[in-house]
Design an enzyme around this catalytic site. Sequence first.
Site, PDB file in Angstrom:
ATOM      1  CE  LYS A 109      -1.046  -4.555   3.452  1.00 57.14           C
ATOM      2  NZ  LYS A 109      -1.335  -5.914   2.943  1.00 57.14           N
TER       3      LYS A 109
ATOM      4  CB  SER B 219      -0.860  -0.019   1.264  1.00 55.19           C
ATOM      5  OG  SER B 219      -1.394   1.259   1.519  1.00 55.19           O
TER       6      SER B 219
ATOM      7  CE1 TYR C 126      -3.273  -2.454   5.575  1.00 52.33           C
ATOM      8  CE2 TYR C 126      -2.706  -0.368   4.550  1.00 52.33           C
ATOM      9  CZ  TYR C 126      -3.205  -1.651   4.457  1.00 52.33           C
ATOM     10  OH  TYR C 126      -3.642  -2.118   3.250  1.00 52.33           O
TER      11      TYR C 126
END
Lengths: 320, 320
Positions: free
Chosen positions: A152, A125, A148
């Site tokens: 990632k 992402s 997050y």
Amino acid sequence: MKIVITGGYGFLGQLLAKKLLEIGKLVDRNGDLKTIDDIILIDQIEPKNPIKDVRSIFGDISEPIFFNQAITDDVDGVFHLAAIVSSAAEADFDLGMKVNLDATRILLERCRKLPNKAKIVFSSSVAVFGNAPLIVEDDTPALPLSSYGMQKILGEYLISEYTRKNYIDGRCVRLPTIAIRPGKPNKAASSFVSSIIREPLSGENAICPVDRSQSLWIQSPSVIIENLIHAYNLNQQEWGTESRVVNLPGLTITVAEMIASLKTHGGNTSLIIDKPDETISRLVKSWPGAMNTKRARKMGFKNNDNFDSMIEEFIDQQIS
Amino acid sequence: MKIVITGGYGFLGQLLAKKLLEIGKLVDRNGDLKTIDDIILIDQIEPKNPIKDVRSIFGDISEPIFFNQAITDDVDGVFHLAAIVSSAAEADFDLGMKVNLDATRILLERCRKLPNKAKIVFSSSVAVFGNAPLIVEDDTPALPLSSYGMQKILGEYLISEYTRKNYIDGRCVRLPTIAIRPGKPNKAASSFVSSIIREPLSGENAICPVDRSQSLWIQSPSVIIENLIHAYNLNQQEWGTESRVVNLPGLTITVAEMIASLKTHGGNTSLIIDKPDETISRLVKSWPGAMNTKRARKMGFKNNDNFDSMIEEFIDQQIS
């Protein structure tokens, strides 16, 4: 050819499964286009409407035994899409670590033991960039400002290293924000990007939690799916040896511009209620609003032409 | 003030412990210089000559129960130096993952549960750069080409994220190659850098596994220790919020230049035997030979003046 999709009943997972059923072929580990014989969707909870012509396995991907059973020795490739999304990973650090990091490691360990090297496409992402410069370049270092984003980037490094060690053939694509998703809002900090278009089009209210001047880097669901498949089909040498990560192309657009486009397509923009949310604003602000994706374009990844066509794609699919 | 050193009986761990005993004070979490009451060295195996005036705890740091017992609630800070070194992590991927990644996570989880936020200094490495450009800048992205480098970059991201979440107060320093280490060669790919000086000075043969034109980025043990302590003593705001990682200053030198300097200090350079090793050459070549460490110098990290003084430091310490 046997293909596994983790997070298979998520929004992207279902779209991908249907697209794979439609095209029926992928490039195998030898570079040859081969027929897909078997598609296996892995997810946590059984959905109400299972997809026909695929197999489904439900369970907890953070339990090592799960992947050991679900990924059989004849698996050729995996699209690893399962994740705890941004706001949810920020709210529950341990859950994010378990699913976004530990489960990825368990998957990689399982694939390392396959008799034939598997291709693995990992959905990373643009959230790996935090406080990114005005325009993110291919070599802009990732300094995530969210759990997050951190999870990632760790997944990316693991996949690059497992690839270097010749355990797998990994490919990481950093996805832009996806607009316009159908369905309901989810716990992604970017969820509002779809809401502010989708809800007014069906006469419902939508919350805009960020400033309307906020820039976003977006791509449509159909182009994302095309790019995931392209990431799989590219040969090893087209990915190169140095980095197995690519920033996907996207469109730069402000919230205000999206709303203006909604208006020209008959959407009732007065249904959008501005209700600033500090946590969401902070996360979204930390993502890049513009990127110079030379590498991706050279590798043949696709982009949308403009936002109007993205709204039209959404309207068409809702009607059909 | 209670300080823990992991890898406490490694070369740097012992030097650091002795230096902390000598200076007796560190800057605490409130920014005040405070007396060190207790130093705890954590390591795997009990050494023949334990250091006086410190406590030692021996065990396996990759076992969660170990850190839970060794790190008591009153610990103020940790120097996390324990690691499987470069060639060893490359040869045994699983062992490297266990010690360099899993044990770091276990340590972070333990520190997260401390009643008072602990400072953690993490010894990372320039091995996070692989196929680095001619000169590495502060913002050059890390693309490791070794398992060790990958494990170190993952540790950095974890520490930055645990710091952002306010679980710890982490600081990561990327160490140059350390020259000249006393003692015996170890499994670090950089081990020869000390060998080719140390062994000839005591009349013994040394193996040079790389081309003599190979450039290295080095720093002396005493300056490294000074910089580890400086990393600890700096206040939170001096580290900033965006990145908790810094490339340390160092000297750029070729193997040939080191050997020329050895000669001027009376070393018998004919004792150095060139015996190219492909694995070591590949790893060493993937590290940067030169770096522009603006950020570190602005933050007050130190450097050596020249290689001659590094040889002289080594000779002095061997005699004393």
